[in-house]
Motif scaffolding. Structure first.
Motif, PDB file in Angstrom:
ATOM      1  N   THR A   5      11.747   6.598   1.933  1.00  0.00           N
ATOM      2  CA  THR A   5      11.245   6.323   3.679  1.00  0.00           C
ATOM      3  C   THR A   5      12.262   5.470   4.019  1.00  0.00           C
ATOM      4  OG1 THR A   5       9.704   5.719   5.042  1.00  0.00           O
ATOM      5  CG2 THR A   5      10.158   3.979   3.433  1.00  0.00           C
ATOM      6  N   MET A  24       6.474  -0.410   5.275  1.00  0.00           N
ATOM      7  CA  MET A  24       6.424   1.217   5.374  1.00  0.00           C
ATOM      8  C   MET A  24       6.738   1.597   3.304  1.00  0.00           C
ATOM      9  SD  MET A  24       9.799   2.189   7.853  1.00  0.00           S
ATOM     10  CE  MET A  24       9.736   3.251   7.568  1.00  0.00           C
ATOM     11  N   ASN A  25       7.411   1.197   2.353  1.00  0.00           N
ATOM     12  CA  ASN A  25       7.585   1.878   1.383  1.00  0.00           C
ATOM     13  C   ASN A  25       6.078   1.507   0.837  1.00  0.00           C
ATOM     14  OD1 ASN A  25       9.334   2.483  -0.221  1.00  0.00           O
ATOM     15  ND2 ASN A  25       9.563   1.190  -1.237  1.00  0.00           N
ATOM     16  N   SER A  27       3.403   1.209   1.845  1.00  0.00           N
ATOM     17  CA  SER A  27       2.607   3.032   2.238  1.00  0.00           C
ATOM     18  C   SER A  27       1.911   3.478   0.950  1.00  0.00           C
ATOM     19  CB  SER A  27       2.946   2.561   3.617  1.00  0.00           C
ATOM     20  OG  SER A  27       3.873   3.722   3.575  1.00  0.00           O
ATOM     21  N   GLN A  28       3.456   3.970   0.848  1.00  0.00           N
ATOM     22  CA  GLN A  28       3.244   5.071   0.008  1.00  0.00           C
ATOM     23  C   GLN A  28       3.459   4.519  -1.842  1.00  0.00           C
ATOM     24  OE1 GLN A  28       5.672   8.259   2.647  1.00  0.00           O
ATOM     25  NE2 GLN A  28       6.570   6.340   1.114  1.00  0.00           N
ATOM     26  N   GLY A 160       9.980   9.918   6.355  1.00  0.00           N
ATOM     27  CA  GLY A 160       9.342   9.158   5.404  1.00  0.00           C
ATOM     28  C   GLY A 160       8.896  10.240   3.986  1.00  0.00           C
ATOM     29  N   SER A 165       3.811   6.422   6.424  1.00  0.00           N
ATOM     30  CA  SER A 165       5.315   5.632   6.492  1.00  0.00           C
ATOM     31  C   SER A 165       5.123   5.187   7.355  1.00  0.00           C
ATOM     32  CB  SER A 165       6.125   5.980   5.154  1.00  0.00           C
ATOM     33  OG  SER A 165       6.295   7.068   5.026  1.00  0.00           O
TER      34      SER A 165
END
Length: 632
Positions: A5, A24-25, A27-28, A160, A165
């Motif tokens: 992302t 954001m990171n 979320s994965q 992403g 993300s």
């Protein structure tokens, strides 16, 4: 396998908020639970979640070149990285790891944008070159690995591996694209490059995107590869079988490179069985194989998988799935982020869950139907093509169009009397007919369930345009090659690869795809169509090549596929869920659907008068998307 992302400021060098990038990171996290890393500098932030497969001790990302001016985050595998390392070393590049990721940064320095043409594998990566002030994104040739991106109103560029993300950033507008809805209800997925949200896109397969600073719009992605069905290779059957075996062995050998436990999916079908047979010949140890069995015998192929497992003495693991395994609806909606309606995502999720208990990497047989000519619909299309060739379109369209409108739909009748679909197909061009045959909800039924207000938003758009766009570039008039080309650019990417990527990554499992090796796909596209479908036999060449390796009843039995008993679910245990989802709540609140038409579908199905299981599932998964993603 990993998750990537990032954030890039296209208008300057505004500071990147570390907390936002971290969100954001994370979320994965499921895509890479082993390690996480960030890179931040003015105007640039890159994030990575790692599932460690190769070079476990030193392959951390983000990864840099010698002076730190080039930084990459990468998802996937470059299978030919060992061959590229000495070539790059000869050009003066110094390697500090033994990972395939480091090949990317040095290949960028050596060959620039053309570096992707040297890579053999499945990949999506983002590379930041500080000296050139360029962010470079790339996706593999057959779209095995996903990559989403968006340009926000303030000039912030997001990307992403998964749409979630981008949503985690907080700046992406959750404004649904009506054209994406039309594509979903026609195909069961949103086709590349479109995304369910207007502001976001998917980077198409075999494309790169170079993003710099300045300007008000993004450049168009650049395509670096396409398959060409030349069908011009003069080769006999025996020679073709030997060559296919050689190429399969090479592809599988490359995909067996790993420093973690490795195995294969084994469904009992031709494709996965062929992969396992080749793996067994290349492995000194028993191959780990994973299958699922269904409690409903109508959907169970476990006995065929067992035959192959016994023949090759594999370490075979089987998990039983109950016929009422329908509690994944909301889980799948959150997992796929966009509306996604392939119900085989349920057993795919389960087999990935099983596999991860025993291995970290699994080889699959995905891609075989598209390249070898395996779908049943191919044979039907070829028969229809012979009939279409007898009369010009100007005569066929009014004649068979009228018959198609007048002939009753008779799902209950023996197949010989179900002529309505055939009449409709004969009234169309080849591309129109194929789109009609693969549509999960046909044009006439979408016209019934969509409201007048939603049709106005569509402005006449029809998902047929997706097929027309690709057909215009197919460069072949061979009936089979044309629809293979269409499937390679639509169904394989939007449905199959999407399904397997999200289901496997939900369990932190890497799935590798030897039948999608691009040199193999290119070679198969040079072979005449008679080597793929002959005398009503699909996958003719693959089956002939595998006859010394696999039992006859594995290869020459009716194709089953990963099906689930939707029709029974909707009349039984899911009956109330269907009513709650389709006849009230967020689905009808959109104003996009005709209440009476949806109610009629539900009631006809419940009463057993018609089998509307497919449109009900498509509507139900759209409702699940609205509840779990749109309104989250």
């Amino acid at each position: 396998m990993c998750g990537i992302t990032g954030i890039f400021d296209t208008r300057g060098k505004r500071a990147i908020d570390r907390d936002v990038l971290q969100r954001m990171n994370e979320s994965q996290f499921h895509r890479g639970p082993d390690e996480g890393g960030l890179h931040l500098e003015p105007g640039v932030g890159l994030g990575h979640r790692r599932l460690s497969i190769i070079d476990l001790s030193t392959g951390q990302q983000p990864l840099y070149n010698e002076d730190g001016s080039v930084c990459v985050v990468f998802n996937g595998e470059i299978y030919n990285f060992q061959a590229l390392i000495p070539e790059l070393q000869a050009l003066g590049h110094v390697f500090h790891t033994k990972s395939d990721t480091e090949v990317i940064v040095h290949a960028w320095e050596a060959w620039g944008e053309a570096c992707v043409e040297r890579f053999r594998g499945m990949f999506a990566f983002a590379l930041w070159d500080r000296n050139r002030e360029v962010l470079f994104l790339a996706r593999d040739r057959l779209g095995v690995k996903p990559l989403f991106y968006a340009l926000l109103d303030d000039g912030t560029f997001l990307f992403g591996s998964e749409l979630k993300s981008l949503l985690a950033h907080g700046g992406l507008k959750r404004e649904i694209d009506p054209l994406a809805v039309e594509e979903y209800f026609a195909l069961g997925y949103v086709a590349e490059p479109r995304c369910i949200f207007k502001q976001a896109k998917k980077l198409p397969p075999a494309c790169t995107l170079k993003v710099g600073r300045g300007g008000t719009a993004l450049p168009e992605p650049r395509e670096y590869w396409d398959v060409r069905f030349t069908l011009d290779q003069r080769i006999g059957l025996d020679e073709a079988c030997h060559e296919l075996e050689r190429r399969l062995e090479e592809s599988i050998r490359l995909r067996m490179i790993a420093e973690v436990p490795l195995g294969a999916f084994l469904s009992g079908g031709v494709d996965s069985s062929a992969v396992v047979a080749m793996m067994a010949g290349l492995s000194a140890e028993p191959v780990n194989t994973c299958s699922i069995s269904f409690s409903d015998p109508a959907y169970d192929e476990a006995r065929f998988a067992q035959q192959v497992a016994e023949r090759y003495h594999t370490r075979h693991f089987v998990d039983r799935v109950e016929s009422d395994d329908f509690d994944l609806i909301d889980t799948l909606a959150r997992l796929y982020d966009e509306p996604y309606a392939d119900s085989s995502a349920i057993p795919t999720y389960r087999v990935c869950q099983l596999a991860r208990r025993h291995v970290t990497v699994a080889l699959s047989g995905d891609g075989g139907d598209e390249s070898f000519g395996g779908y049943r619909r191919y044979q039907l299309h070829l028969m229809e093509e012979k009939l279409r060739a007898l009369l010009p379109l100007g005569l066929r369209r009014p004649l068979f169009g009228l018959l198609g409108r007048l002939y009753p739909k008779a799902d209950w009748a023996p197949r010989i009397f179900r002529a309505k679909t055939t009449f409709e197909a004969l009234a169309r061009t080849s591309v129109e007919a194929y789109f009609h045959s693969v549509s999960v909800i046909r044009n006439w039924q979408r016209a019934q369930i969509f409201s007048a207000a939603f049709k106005a938003e569509l402005g006449g758009y029809n998902a047929q345009a997706v097929f027309d766009r690709h057909a215009a570039r197919a460069d072949t008039d061979d009936p089979l090659a044309l629809i293979q080309y269409l499937d390679l650019h639509t169904y394989l990417i939007g449905d199959i690869n999407t399904k397997v990527d999200r289901a496997s990554m939900a369990h932190s499992l890497e799935v590798r795809e030897p039948l999608m090796d691009h040199p193999l796909v290119e070679w198969l596209a040079t072979l005449p169509s008679s080597l793929k479908v002959r005398n009503g036999e699909s996958k003719f060449l693959l089956k002939k090549a595998m006859e010394p390796h696999l039992p006859h009843d594995i290869m020459y039995r009716p194709k089953m596929g990963f099906a689930v008993p939707l029709a029974r679910w909707f009349r039984g245990p899911l009956r109330q869920r269907v009513r709650d989802g389709l006849l009230g709540g967020p689905l009808l609140d959109t104003g996009w659907f005709e209440r009476d038409a949806v109610r009629r579908i539900v009631e006809q199905h419940e009463a057993g008068r018609r089998d509307h299981s497919t449109p009900i599932w498509v509507l139900l998964m759209f409702d699940a998307f609205l509840r779990n993603v749109m309104n989250a």
